[in-house]
Scaffold this motif. Sequence first.
Motif, PDB file in Angstrom:
ATOM      1  N   UNK A  29       8.161  18.230  -2.674  1.00 48.28           N
ATOM      2  CA  UNK A  29       8.082  18.871  -3.982  1.00 48.28           C
ATOM      3  C   UNK A  29       6.658  19.213  -4.376  1.00 48.28           C
ATOM      4  N   UNK A  30       5.729  18.304  -4.164  1.00 53.03           N
ATOM      5  CA  UNK A  30       4.329  18.567  -4.489  1.00 53.03           C
ATOM      6  C   UNK A  30       3.724  19.646  -3.613  1.00 53.03           C
ATOM      7  N   UNK A  31       4.084  19.624  -2.348  1.00 51.63           N
ATOM      8  CA  UNK A  31       3.571  20.646  -1.428  1.00 51.63           C
ATOM      9  C   UNK A  31       4.114  22.018  -1.803  1.00 51.63           C
ATOM     10  N   UNK A  32       5.400  22.084  -2.136  1.00 51.73           N
ATOM     11  CA  UNK A  32       5.986  23.364  -2.555  1.00 51.73           C
ATOM     12  C   UNK A  32       5.349  23.879  -3.834  1.00 51.73           C
ATOM     13  N   UNK A  33       5.047  22.973  -4.764  1.00 51.61           N
ATOM     14  CA  UNK A  33       4.402  23.408  -5.998  1.00 51.61           C
ATOM     15  C   UNK A  33       3.024  24.003  -5.715  1.00 51.61           C
ATOM     16  N   UNK A  83       0.815  -1.230   0.000  1.00 50.90           N
ATOM     17  CA  UNK A  83       0.000   0.000   0.000  1.00 50.90           C
ATOM     18  C   UNK A  83       0.844   1.273   0.000  1.00 50.90           C
ATOM     19  N   UNK A  84       1.992   1.245   0.668  1.00 48.87           N
ATOM     20  CA  UNK A  84       2.861   2.428   0.658  1.00 48.87           C
ATOM     21  C   UNK A  84       3.425   2.699  -0.735  1.00 48.87           C
ATOM     22  N   UNK A  85       3.794   1.649  -1.439  1.00 53.36           N
ATOM     23  CA  UNK A  85       4.275   1.817  -2.813  1.00 53.36           C
ATOM     24  C   UNK A  85       3.158   2.340  -3.706  1.00 53.36           C
ATOM     25  N   UNK A  86       1.953   1.831  -3.530  1.00 53.14           N
ATOM     26  CA  UNK A  86       0.811   2.313  -4.306  1.00 53.14           C
ATOM     27  C   UNK A  86       0.552   3.793  -4.026  1.00 53.14           C
ATOM     28  N   UNK A  87       0.582   4.194  -2.773  1.00 55.43           N
ATOM     29  CA  UNK A  87       0.371   5.601  -2.405  1.00 55.43           C
ATOM     30  C   UNK A  87       1.473   6.476  -2.977  1.00 55.43           C
ATOM     31  N   UNK A  88       2.703   5.984  -2.957  1.00 56.78           N
ATOM     32  CA  UNK A  88       3.845   6.702  -3.512  1.00 56.78           C
ATOM     33  C   UNK A  88       3.633   7.004  -4.995  1.00 56.78           C
ATOM     34  N   UNK A  89       3.277   5.990  -5.779  1.00 51.69           N
ATOM     35  CA  UNK A  89       3.084   6.190  -7.217  1.00 51.69           C
ATOM     36  C   UNK A  89       1.823   6.995  -7.523  1.00 51.69           C
ATOM     37  N   UNK A  90       0.801   6.843  -6.739  1.00 58.01           N
ATOM     38  CA  UNK A  90      -0.406   7.651  -6.917  1.00 58.01           C
ATOM     39  C   UNK A  90      -0.113   9.119  -6.670  1.00 58.01           C
ATOM     40  N   UNK A  91       0.651   9.410  -5.625  1.00 59.08           N
ATOM     41  CA  UNK A  91       1.042  10.790  -5.324  1.00 59.08           C
ATOM     42  C   UNK A  91       1.868  11.377  -6.468  1.00 59.08           C
ATOM     43  N   UNK A  92       2.823  10.612  -6.985  1.00 58.72           N
ATOM     44  CA  UNK A  92       3.629  11.093  -8.110  1.00 58.72           C
ATOM     45  C   UNK A  92       2.766  11.363  -9.339  1.00 58.72           C
ATOM     46  N   UNK A  93       1.859  10.447  -9.638  1.00 56.98           N
ATOM     47  CA  UNK A  93       0.976  10.622 -10.791  1.00 56.98           C
ATOM     48  C   UNK A  93       0.133  11.886 -10.641  1.00 56.98           C
ATOM     49  N   UNK A  94      -0.440  12.098  -9.472  1.00 51.99           N
ATOM     50  CA  UNK A  94      -1.292  13.265  -9.265  1.00 51.99           C
ATOM     51  C   UNK A  94      -0.492  14.565  -9.342  1.00 51.99           C
ATOM     52  N   UNK A  95       0.705  14.577  -8.783  1.00 53.89           N
ATOM     53  CA  UNK A  95       1.540  15.780  -8.850  1.00 53.89           C
ATOM     54  C   UNK A  95       1.921  16.119 -10.289  1.00 53.89           C
ATOM     55  N   UNK A 110      10.214  26.621 -14.353  1.00 49.48           N
ATOM     56  CA  UNK A 110       9.434  26.043 -15.454  1.00 49.48           C
ATOM     57  C   UNK A 110       8.766  24.729 -15.020  1.00 49.48           C
ATOM     58  N   UNK A 111       7.790  24.312 -15.798  1.00 51.12           N
ATOM     59  CA  UNK A 111       7.034  23.096 -15.460  1.00 51.12           C
ATOM     60  C   UNK A 111       7.924  21.875 -15.318  1.00 51.12           C
ATOM     61  N   UNK A 112       8.869  21.703 -16.229  1.00 47.10           N
ATOM     62  CA  UNK A 112       9.704  20.515 -16.200  1.00 47.10           C
ATOM     63  C   UNK A 112      10.549  20.461 -14.927  1.00 47.10           C
ATOM     64  N   UNK A 113      10.976  21.621 -14.434  1.00 46.90           N
ATOM     65  CA  UNK A 113      11.770  21.645 -13.215  1.00 46.90           C
ATOM     66  C   UNK A 113      10.905  21.368 -11.979  1.00 46.90           C
ATOM     67  N   UNK A 114       9.649  21.845 -12.000  1.00 45.35           N
ATOM     68  CA  UNK A 114       8.720  21.508 -10.913  1.00 45.35           C
ATOM     69  C   UNK A 114       8.470  20.002 -10.883  1.00 45.35           C
ATOM     70  N   UNK A 115       8.344  19.395 -12.071  1.00 47.01           N
ATOM     71  CA  UNK A 115       8.109  17.945 -12.135  1.00 47.01           C
ATOM     72  C   UNK A 115       9.299  17.175 -11.570  1.00 47.01           C
TER      73      UNK A 115
END
Length: 61
Positions: free
Chosen positions: A49-53, A8-20, A34-39
């Motif tokens: 990183x997602x929280x800062x964005x 479940x932690x791995x699933x949450x990790x990849x879900x968070x990355x996908x959403x960001x 730029x967008x690519x650097x935020x990604x």
Amino acid sequence: MNLRIIIPLIFIFFLYLYLCINFILKTNQTRFLPKWLWAILCVISIPLGGILFIIFGRKDN
């Protein structure tokens, strides 16, 4: 290690990355970087990183 915890932690990790990344790509304009650097920042520093964005990177229209 217990797989009932790790999977479940791995699933949450990849879900968070996908959403960001999806949120960054759908944003028209960003501030400070730029967008690519935020990604890259989101991928390298999870969850910071997602929280800062969301706090600093989005440009309100």
